[in-house]
Design a protein around this motif. Structure first.
Motif, mmCIF file in Angstrom:
data_model
loop_
_atom_site.group_PDB
_atom_site.id
_atom_site.type_symbol
_atom_site.label_atom_id
_atom_site.label_comp_id
_atom_site.label_asym_id
_atom_site.label_seq_id
_atom_site.Cartn_x
_atom_site.Cartn_y
_atom_site.Cartn_z
ATOM 1 N N SER A 188 7.569 3.896 -10.178
ATOM 2 C CA SER A 188 8.364 3.161 -11.161
ATOM 3 C C SER A 188 7.637 1.907 -11.643
ATOM 4 N N ILE A 189 7.016 1.201 -10.719
ATOM 5 C CA ILE A 189 6.266 0.000 -11.087
ATOM 6 C C ILE A 189 5.072 0.364 -11.974
ATOM 7 N N ALA A 190 4.398 1.455 -11.632
ATOM 8 C CA ALA A 190 3.185 1.857 -12.353
ATOM 9 C C ALA A 190 3.441 2.187 -13.819
ATOM 10 N N ILE A 191 4.629 2.688 -14.144
ATOM 11 C CA ILE A 191 4.890 3.071 -15.535
ATOM 12 C C ILE A 191 5.345 1.898 -16.400
ATOM 13 N N GLN A 192 5.544 0.748 -15.798
ATOM 14 C CA GLN A 192 5.923 -0.436 -16.565
ATOM 15 C C GLN A 192 4.711 -0.967 -17.315
ATOM 16 N N MET A 227 -6.118 -13.240 -13.160
ATOM 17 C CA MET A 227 -4.875 -13.404 -12.442
ATOM 18 C C MET A 227 -3.808 -12.505 -13.068
ATOM 19 N N LYS A 228 -3.057 -11.835 -12.214
ATOM 20 C CA LYS A 228 -1.999 -10.939 -12.679
ATOM 21 C C LYS A 228 -0.803 -11.751 -13.161
ATOM 22 N N SER A 229 -0.034 -11.173 -14.069
ATOM 23 C CA SER A 229 1.125 -11.885 -14.604
ATOM 24 C C SER A 229 2.334 -11.796 -13.687
ATOM 25 N N LEU A 230 2.310 -10.850 -12.732
ATOM 26 C CA LEU A 230 3.438 -10.664 -11.831
ATOM 27 C C LEU A 230 2.939 -10.155 -10.487
ATOM 28 N N SER A 231 3.462 -10.714 -9.406
ATOM 29 C CA SER A 231 3.152 -10.236 -8.054
ATOM 30 C C SER A 231 4.437 -9.745 -7.415
ATOM 31 N N ILE A 232 4.377 -8.558 -6.799
ATOM 32 C CA ILE A 232 5.521 -7.975 -6.120
ATOM 33 C C ILE A 232 5.127 -7.732 -4.670
ATOM 34 N N VAL A 233 5.934 -8.255 -3.741
ATOM 35 C CA VAL A 233 5.697 -8.046 -2.311
ATOM 36 C C VAL A 233 6.800 -7.131 -1.798
ATOM 37 N N ILE A 234 6.392 -6.031 -1.163
ATOM 38 C CA ILE A 234 7.342 -5.035 -0.669
ATOM 39 C C ILE A 234 7.177 -4.908 0.837
ATOM 40 N N ALA A 235 8.250 -5.147 1.575
ATOM 41 C CA ALA A 235 8.260 -4.893 3.014
ATOM 42 C C ALA A 235 8.845 -3.503 3.225
ATOM 43 N N THR A 236 8.208 -2.705 4.096
ATOM 44 C CA THR A 236 8.687 -1.341 4.302
ATOM 45 C C THR A 236 8.562 -0.947 5.764
ATOM 46 N N VAL A 275 3.275 -3.869 -17.598
ATOM 47 C CA VAL A 275 3.099 -5.228 -17.103
ATOM 48 C C VAL A 275 1.842 -5.272 -16.245
ATOM 49 N N ASP A 276 1.084 -6.344 -16.369
ATOM 50 C CA ASP A 276 -0.087 -6.552 -15.522
ATOM 51 C C ASP A 276 0.413 -7.067 -14.178
ATOM 52 N N VAL A 277 0.403 -6.219 -13.164
ATOM 53 C CA VAL A 277 1.075 -6.520 -11.906
ATOM 54 C C VAL A 277 0.160 -6.259 -10.713
ATOM 55 N N GLU A 278 0.353 -7.052 -9.662
ATOM 56 C CA GLU A 278 -0.262 -6.748 -8.375
ATOM 57 C C GLU A 278 0.882 -6.469 -7.410
ATOM 58 N N VAL A 279 0.689 -5.484 -6.542
ATOM 59 C CA VAL A 279 1.712 -5.098 -5.578
ATOM 60 C C VAL A 279 1.114 -5.235 -4.187
ATOM 61 N N ILE A 280 1.840 -5.914 -3.315
ATOM 62 C CA ILE A 280 1.426 -6.061 -1.922
ATOM 63 C C ILE A 280 2.476 -5.365 -1.073
ATOM 64 N N VAL A 281 2.063 -4.315 -0.353
ATOM 65 C CA VAL A 281 2.964 -3.558 0.505
ATOM 66 C C VAL A 281 2.666 -3.954 1.943
ATOM 67 N N ILE A 282 3.712 -4.393 2.653
ATOM 68 C CA ILE A 282 3.562 -4.764 4.061
ATOM 69 C C ILE A 282 4.363 -3.768 4.882
ATOM 70 N N ASP A 283 3.655 -2.947 5.649
ATOM 71 C CA ASP A 283 4.252 -1.918 6.487
ATOM 72 C C ASP A 283 4.472 -2.514 7.879
ATOM 73 N N ASP A 284 5.720 -2.540 8.321
ATOM 74 C CA ASP A 284 6.080 -3.162 9.598
ATOM 75 C C ASP A 284 5.925 -2.172 10.754
#
Length: 64
Positions: free
Chosen positions: A23-27, A1-10, A29-38
């Motif tokens: 920017s997120i990639a260079i942090q 399980m990731k320590s942080l989840s980020i949801v991005i609407a675009t 932090v163990d992160v998952e990113v969910i991009v939702i393209d509208d």
């Protein structure tokens, strides 16, 4: 399980999305990113990553 989840609407902002993902990639932090393209009309060129899940709506739903 990731320590942080980020949801991005675009919508039609591929340049800003790529900047944000970089920017997120260079942090450090163990992160998952969910991009939702509208249902953007612009093409997104995302680098393949196990951290990023890309979902595209077929129909624009407007502001959430």
């Amino acid at each position: 399980m990731k320590s942080l989840s980020i949801v991005i609407a675009t919508y039609n902002r591929p340049e800003l999305l790529n900047r944000l993902l970089t920017s997120i990639a260079i942090q450090n932090v163990d992160v998952e990113v969910i991009v939702i393209d509208d249902a953007s009309s612009k093409t997104y060129q995302l680098e393949s990553s196990s951290q990023v899940t890309y979902l595209k709506q077929e129909l624009n739903q407007g502001p959430g």
